[in-house]
Enzyme design. Structure first.
Site: not given
Length: 428
Positions: A60-62, A92, A152, A179, A232, A305, A309
């Site tokens: 997740h690189l956001r 996402n 995911d 997922h 996962h 994964d 945050h």
């Protein structure tokens, strides 16, 4: 512009000792040489294992939209520190990567940064809502050439939608990465359902919620003769279902995260939300089953994964905290501790689970190859016996939510080489 590099005195995953000379981004020689070639930067690999560059299928690189937690730049730096040369950026983001425009944007950001290859993962459904298929064909035909699709963070829980997705990607040899979380069984769930959740008064997340989706989708993939990847995996039961499927030749692959190989739900007793993750930490029995499944090849790969945050999303009450943990910078040392030092896996198997297999699943043609003369120089150098203490204030991610803070881990990444360019040097 590529660097001229010379990796001196290392050991390949198969146990062969060799020096590696790299010129113009390509491995020029693998031999024991008396000295470095003229003009080459020397990487001291004494006591080190030299692996093909690591590939992460779940990152997740956001960016775009959540740059306070991570960006393509900061995530790429974290990846290089962890020994990675390619990462798969999950969909996402804000806006969601459910169309050609967004995946091409992420792909170009990765190209501009140039520290690792950033391969966008496309959403399966529009807005990750689980209802209507995203623009899968346009993403597959875009500059990013997406081959992995996942909602995911959300399960594609509607069986008909999942069927249509599997049918669609089959046409261009794509894969759906699911997922596995039955939403009706996990509403309001906060952690693994079991003794600890009962004692803490937190709503439990039953193993069957994961296993039911794994079983359903394996049957769909078999029926459609399409490729399925399970994200996962966390339960002993899930491992056994995948074992059953593989014994029958069904085209399913699976991943396990480093944190699920090491941590258990007992850590939730601290109420520290750094241990809150989706899917949740399970029991010691599950951890042991996951390790065995990975060693046996029932679970094909390790995927991080990596879920950064912002501080305010994790340093709060457990029930209000976001799900997710950092993973890129600590993955290989944790695999070293849980799988290599325990005798469950060799370094050749580590190379397969963390480089060649993820590249093959995702169809990343320029990654996952053996270290050989003439091959592109994607290389990871690790000292497996050196130790380091994880410090959240020293991570290269923009976020600090590592569950391994304060742990002494075996294995120090000494160098990462991406396309002949030294992107991380442990001594510095």
């Amino acid at each position: 512009m590529s660097q001229k590099l010379f990796i001196k005195g290392g050991t390949l995953a198969n146990g062969t000792k060799a020096d590696i000379s790299i010129t113009d981004g390509v491995i020029a020689s693998i031999a024991t040489l008396p000295s470095a070639p003229d003009g080459a930067q020397v990487i001291d690999a004494k006591d080190c294992i030299i692996l093909p560059g690591l590939v992460d299928l779940h990152t997740h690189l956001r960016e775009p939209g959540k740059e306070s937690a991570e960006t393509v730049l900061s995530g790429s730096k974290a990846a290089a520190k962890g020994g990675y040369v390619a990462v798969s950026a999950m969909a996402n983001t804000t806006p969601v990567a459910d169309n050609a425009s967004v995946v091409e944007h992420v792909y170009r950001l990765g190209q501009k940064v140039g520290i690792v290859d950033v391969f966008p993962v496309g959403a399966v459904t529009q807005g990750l809502a689980g209802e209507n298929l995203a623009d899968i064909g346009a993403m597959a035909n875009s500059e990013a050439r997406v081959r992995v699709f996942s909602d995911d963070g959300n399960c594609v829980s509607d069986a008909l939608v999942m069927r249509h997705a599997l049918e669609y990607v089959k046409g261009f040899d794509g894969v759906i990465a699911q997922h596995a979380q039955e939403p009706r069984l996990t509403q309001g769930a906060q952690m693994n359902e079991g003794i600890v959740s009962s004692q803490l008064g937190l709503k439990g997340w039953p193993a069957i919620a994961e296993e039911a989706i794994i079983a359903r989708d394996i049957l769909l993939a078999d029926f459609l003769q399409a490729r399925l990847h399970i994200c996962h995996v966390t339960t002993a039961g899930g491992v056994e279902i995948i074992r059953w499927a593989k014994a029958r030749g069904i085209a399913v692959t699976a991943e396990v995260t480093p944190h699920h190989l090491l941590l258990t739900d007992e850590l939730a007793r601290s109420y520290d939300a750094v241990y809150k993750v989706n899917p949740p930490l399970r029991t010691e029995k599950d951890v042991m089953a996951l390790r065995e499944g990975l060693a046996q090849g029932i679970i094909d790969i390790v995927a991080t994964d990596h879920a950064p945050h912002a501080t305010e999303s994790k340093e709060c009450e457990w029930q209000e905290a976001a799900f997710g943990m950092l993973g890129l910078e600590t993955a290989l040392p944790i695999v070293n501790q849980t799988m290599v030092q325990t005798g469950l896996m060799s370094w050749e198997q580590v190379a397969a689970r963390m480089s060649s297999a993820p590249a093959q699943i995702a169809r990343y043609e320029n990654h996952g190859h053996e270290i050989a003369v003439g091959a592109k120089a994607h290389i990871t150098v690790i000292n497996p016996t050196a130790t380091h203490r994880v410090d959240r204030d020293l991570v290269l991610s923009r976020s600090r939510n590592t569950p391994f803070h304060g742990l002494e881990l075996p294995g120090v990444i000494m160098a990462t080489v991406f396309g002949g360019k030294l992107t991380y040097e442990g001594s510095k």
